[in-house]
Design a protein around this motif. Structure first.
Motif, PDB file in Angstrom:
ATOM      1  N   GLU A   1      -7.068   9.279 -14.862  1.00  0.00           N
ATOM      2  CA  GLU A   1      -8.392   8.708 -14.648  1.00  0.00           C
ATOM      3  C   GLU A   1      -8.828   7.993 -15.933  1.00  0.00           C
ATOM      4  O   GLU A   1      -8.485   8.427 -17.031  1.00  0.00           O
TER       5      GLU A   1
ATOM      6  N   GLU B   1       0.809  -1.222   0.000  1.00  0.00           N
ATOM      7  CA  GLU B   1       0.000   0.000   0.000  1.00  0.00           C
ATOM      8  C   GLU B   1       0.845   1.277   0.000  1.00  0.00           C
ATOM      9  O   GLU B   1       0.368   2.323  -0.443  1.00  0.00           O
TER      10      GLU B   1
ATOM     11  N   PRO C   1       1.223   9.842  -8.371  1.00  0.00           N
ATOM     12  CA  PRO C   1       0.019  10.688  -8.305  1.00  0.00           C
ATOM     13  C   PRO C   1      -0.508  11.100  -9.678  1.00  0.00           C
ATOM     14  O   PRO C   1      -1.595  11.678  -9.770  1.00  0.00           O
TER      15      PRO C   1
ATOM     16  N   ARG D   1      -2.901   4.838  -8.022  1.00  0.00           N
ATOM     17  CA  ARG D   1      -1.956   5.888  -7.617  1.00  0.00           C
ATOM     18  C   ARG D   1      -1.226   5.504  -6.338  1.00  0.00           C
ATOM     19  O   ARG D   1      -0.022   5.748  -6.195  1.00  0.00           O
ATOM     20  N   LYS D   2      -1.954   4.866  -5.421  1.00  0.00           N
ATOM     21  CA  LYS D   2      -1.356   4.451  -4.148  1.00  0.00           C
ATOM     22  C   LYS D   2      -0.318   3.350  -4.353  1.00  0.00           C
ATOM     23  O   LYS D   2       0.827   3.457  -3.901  1.00  0.00           O
TER      24      LYS D   2
ATOM     25  N   ILE E   1     -13.346   6.103 -10.000  1.00  0.00           N
ATOM     26  CA  ILE E   1     -12.609   7.036  -9.133  1.00  0.00           C
ATOM     27  C   ILE E   1     -11.837   6.262  -8.064  1.00  0.00           C
ATOM     28  O   ILE E   1     -10.665   6.542  -7.790  1.00  0.00           O
ATOM     29  N   THR E   2     -12.499   5.275  -7.456  1.00  0.00           N
ATOM     30  CA  THR E   2     -11.852   4.455  -6.417  1.00  0.00           C
ATOM     31  C   THR E   2     -10.653   3.702  -6.988  1.00  0.00           C
ATOM     32  O   THR E   2      -9.585   3.645  -6.364  1.00  0.00           O
ATOM     33  N   CYS E   3     -10.818   3.129  -8.178  1.00  0.00           N
ATOM     34  CA  CYS E   3      -9.720   2.365  -8.797  1.00  0.00           C
ATOM     35  C   CYS E   3      -8.533   3.268  -9.142  1.00  0.00           C
ATOM     36  O   CYS E   3      -7.375   2.839  -9.045  1.00  0.00           O
ATOM     37  N   THR E   4      -8.809   4.504  -9.513  1.00  0.00           N
ATOM     38  CA  THR E   4      -7.720   5.455  -9.788  1.00  0.00           C
ATOM     39  C   THR E   4      -6.906   5.717  -8.525  1.00  0.00           C
ATOM     40  O   THR E   4      -5.667   5.736  -8.549  1.00  0.00           O
ATOM     41  N   LYS E   5      -7.608   5.901  -7.400  1.00  0.00           N
ATOM     42  CA  LYS E   5      -6.918   6.104  -6.117  1.00  0.00           C
ATOM     43  C   LYS E   5      -6.055   4.895  -5.759  1.00  0.00           C
ATOM     44  O   LYS E   5      -4.930   5.037  -5.261  1.00  0.00           O
ATOM     45  N   ILE E   6      -6.593   3.704  -6.023  1.00  0.00           N
ATOM     46  CA  ILE E   6      -5.843   2.464  -5.728  1.00  0.00           C
ATOM     47  C   ILE E   6      -4.560   2.411  -6.556  1.00  0.00           C
ATOM     48  O   ILE E   6      -3.470   2.150  -6.018  1.00  0.00           O
TER      49      ILE E   6
END
Length: 543
Positions: free
Chosen positions: A435, A107, A431, A425-426, A418-423
């Motif tokens: 999208e 993570e 960063p 990037r993490k 949106i959630t998958c993009t955050k995943i």
């Protein structure tokens, strides 16, 4: 004869067929093809959806066409779907696998050394094979270990105890957890603690690996329907009731009732002296179409048949079997339906304007830290996504199963994107991961005519439950042919959860109706395949 009876009789003639096939998925189409190729054209397929194919469906995205359901042909030798695809030029008989480079990240965006990933993967495969051996070798597991999840976690714990460093243990534990999440999508369950340890090996894995069809799995449907007249498939026709035994009830499990019309008439017709009694009985009792099965559709139509092949998915049977059949299915079938598992497995497709991943990388494994168990489903569902695989340079595919998949089905596709993009990037520690221009998610649990993905053997279930579901039903013990037959992946005891299992089950049901003495599971027949199966076996032996 009154007007109502005349109209009813005309309607029966109009909607009367030798065989009604319920469902135009692979099992139903395979049965129809077998009838067609053997000169029996007196059948109809009733399909609830507006389309054919069942759990085989492809849709266009912006620049790609994607499969929402069946993805691979599982195995080569002995697989009728592979033979069908090869014979019709859908796949190349020489399959050269593409290079597959997997990276695994934590993570905090740190990439795991490939050696560690390879080590744990090898150990995991070994543990999984040991689980399969309980079925194959018929020996008992350790006490109080009933599920695949429990067994693998026990093995993993013993394996990790030898490591001195807690950090080394933790990292390897995360990889084991990730692989177990992947296994839930393969098996079709919420957690591997749901899968019966003694039955894992009951699934028959065909050799040859997983084969992709370049033109998409849905191209197989064109081959399956090209010989079936269009008027033989009625879509948008959900079935709400199957009245399959007008002579008696299900308590006899298909045996003839002693006081049924047929029994009385047969017995007294043997005695010429009591013909008058026979006539009076027939006059007193209303006439029944004793040789017809009645199939009631939700649109108000009633269809009549000598035989019915029911290919309704297990998930729908779980929900409606109690009210769908009249008389109700025998208790042993109802109990098997209850014991078997039919969970959610969903796909997430992310399409991008331009590539952003290293061209050499084909999959990103996500090593989630699941130590915090108090999170709500809203805050944790996405932690069930175990990886993103590159379908093309601008298309990624993620999988999610069980309760988390059910929760995802309540979200909009924009939210999921949106959630998958955050995943990404993490885990990629980047960063600037773009999208997606489009996110498409499946919703198999929510679909009213599927209610899940595919069959699995839950703890307490067994291969015999699938065999019980597959068992056809007779009106009475003297009948040579059953009147109500069952097909679909959930009725093939070795190939459950697969398209080829569904295909073979439909073929077996059709053979049983045409010739009840010659239904053999190991006979493979597919349109246009000629003698390809024997030829492939010859190549295998020679090579």
């Amino acid at each position: 004869m009154g007007d109502e009876e005349i109209n009813s009789s005309k309607k029966c003639e109009k909607n009367k067929y030798n065989v009604i096939i319920i469902g135009a998925g692979m099992a139903g189409l395979a049965a129809a093809n077998h009838f067609q190729s053997n000169g029996m054209q007196d059948f109809i397929i009733l399909e609830a959806r507006k389309r054919i194919g069942g759990r085989i469906i492809s849709i266009p995205m912006k620049n790609h066409r994607v499969e929402l359901g069946a993805n691979w042909i599982h195995g080569v030798l002995g697989n009728p779907i592979y033979e069908l695809a090869t014979a019709n030029g859908l796949v190349n008989i020489i399959n050269v696998p593409k290079p597959h480079k997997v990276i695994a990240a934590t993570e905090d965006g740190k990439q795991v050394p490939f050696g560690v990933l390879h080590e744990i993967h090898e150990a995991y495969v070994c543990f999984l094979r040991r689980c399969e051996e309980y079925f194959l070798c018929q020996y008992l597991p350790p006490p109080d270990i009933n599920s695949v999840g429990e067994h693998i976690n026990l093995e993993a714990t013993i394996y990790l105890e030898r490591l001195p460093s807690s950090e080394e243990k933790k990292l390897r534990r995360l990889i084991f957890d990730c692989l177990l999440k992947r296994e839930t999508c393969i098996s079709g369950c919420n957690t591997m603690d749901e899968i019966d340890l003694l039955e894992l090996g009951s699934y028959t894995e065909l050799q040859g690996g997983n084969i992709l069809i370049p033109s998409g799995y849905s191209s197989v449907l064109q081959l399956m329907t090209k010989n079936i007249p269009l008027e033989r498939i009625i879509t948008s026709c959900p079935v709400k009731k199957i009245n399959w035994n007008l002579n008696g009830n299900s308590d006899d499990l298909g045996e003839e009732s002693e006081d049924s019309d047929q029994t009385v008439i047969e017995d007294i017709s043997k005695n010429d002296k009591i013909d008058q009694v026979k006539v009076s009985i027939e006059q007193e009792k209303p006439k029944k179409r004793t040789n017809c099965i009645e199939v009631f559709s939700e649109n108000g139509e009633i269809y009549y048949a000598n035989y019915v092949i029911c290919t309704i998915p297990l998930g729908v049977l779980k929900e409606h079997a109690a009210t769908l059949f009249e008389p109700q299915l025998p208790q042993y079938k109802m109990e098997s339906i209850e014991r078997l598992l039919f969970s959610a497995v969903d796909k997430i497709y992310l399409e991008y304007e331009r590539p952003f991943l290293n061209p050499d990388i084909t999959e990103i494994m996500l090593l989630w830290d699941n130590s915090s168990s108090q999170e709500s489903m809203a805050d944790s569902w996405y932690k069930k996504i175990y990886s993103f695989t590159k379908v093309s340079e601008t298309l990624l595919l993620g999988w999610v199963s069980g309760k988390e998949a059910e929760y995802m089905e309540t979200l909009s596709m924009e939210e999921v994107g949106i959630t998958c993009t955050k995943i990404l990037r993490k885990f990629l520690n980047d960063p600037f991961v773009p999208e997606p221009i489009l996110c498409v998610c499946t919703s198999w649990k929510k679909q009213p005519y599927t209610r899940g993905a595919y069959t699995a053997l839950a703890v307490g279930a067994s291969q015999s439950d699938i065999e019980s579901l597959a068992q056809p039903l007779f009106r009475n013990v003297r009948d040579k042919k059953p009147v109500l037959l069952f097909a679909g992946e959930h009725t093939h005891s070795g190939f459950y959860s697969t398209v080829h299992g569904a295909y073979l089950s439909g073929q077996i049901a059709a053979k049983r109706i045409l010739n009840p003495d010659s239904s053999r599971e190991n006979e493979l027949e597919c349109p246009g395949s000629a003698d390809l199966h024997a030829w492939i076996q010859g190549v295998q032996i020679d090579g």
